[in-house]
Design a protein around this motif. Structure first.
Motif, short mmCIF file in Angstrom:
data_model
loop_
_atom_site.label_atom_id
_atom_site.label_comp_id
_atom_site.label_asym_id
_atom_site.label_seq_id
_atom_site.Cartn_x
_atom_site.Cartn_y
_atom_site.Cartn_z
N TYR A 170 98.73 20.80 34.31
CA TYR A 170 98.42 20.38 32.94
C TYR A 170 97.11 19.59 32.95
O TYR A 170 96.23 19.80 32.12
N TYR A 171 96.98 18.67 33.89
CA TYR A 171 95.75 17.87 33.99
C TYR A 171 94.52 18.77 34.20
O TYR A 171 93.49 18.59 33.56
N GLU A 173 93.99 21.76 33.32
CA GLU A 173 93.63 22.51 32.11
C GLU A 173 93.17 21.60 30.97
O GLU A 173 92.45 22.05 30.08
N ASN A 174 93.57 20.34 30.96
CA ASN A 174 93.33 19.47 29.80
C ASN A 174 92.63 18.16 30.11
O ASN A 174 92.64 17.26 29.27
#
Length: 175
Positions: A170-171, A173-174
């Protein structure tokens, strides 16, 4: 997302903050070194091979938290909660994450970033990649001293690797 100017800005921040941290924390490092040295024989700090961005291996620096012969009988095994191999001062260092502070050197050298997926030891990579199909996605960016998983309270021994990988990806990608 960490290419081009984004990567330059992230590296500049890593370099500035790690330089500042090393300068300011040097006396604190000395105090921790004295405490660790007083708890028994062995080095105060040690280098451990880890796997980072694009599968590159590097030597990660840590304060020693285990007995010198910790893996002599068992071979490499993941750390676990209430690990009997950990020294008394090592328990404190791990709970407070102070054992990770020497990794500011790795950040300064460009081997790691302040924030990113935590690097793993090479002996565990193949099994983790077989168990968690998206595991190797973590190697698209530099490893970090801390990561999205740790920020959300997911640490080795306290959570599953699958949960930590989900947070790490998640990190990535974001960020």
């Amino acid at each position: 997302p960490l290419l081009g100017w984004n990567g330059v800005v992230k590296r500049a921040m890593d370099l500035a903050l790690s330089s500042f941290g090393l300068a300011v924390l040097a006396p604190f490092f000395l105090g921790l070194a004295v405490l660790i040295g007083a708890t028994g024989p062995g080095p105060v700090v040690y280098w451990q091979e880890r796997v980072g961005r694009d599968g590159r291996r590097f030597q990660m620096l840590k304060f020693r938290t285990m007995r010198v012969d910790a893996e002599e009988e068992s071979g490499p095994i993941p750390a676990r909660r209430e690990d009997p191999r950990v020294t008394p001062i090592g328990r404190f260092l791990r709970r407070s994450s102070l054992d990770e502070l020497p990794q500011l050197v790795n950040v300064w050298k460009g081997e790691m970033s302040l924030v990113g997926p935590r690097p793993e030891r090479p002996c565990f990579i193949d099994d983790l990649a077989a168990e968690i199909p998206v595991y190797l996605e973590r190697q698209r960016v530099k490893s970090g001293m801390t990561g999205w998983a740790q920020i959300h309270g997911l640490r080795g021994g306290d959570s599953s690797m699958a949960e930590r990988v989900r947070c790490d990806n998640y990190y990535i990608e974001n960020w």
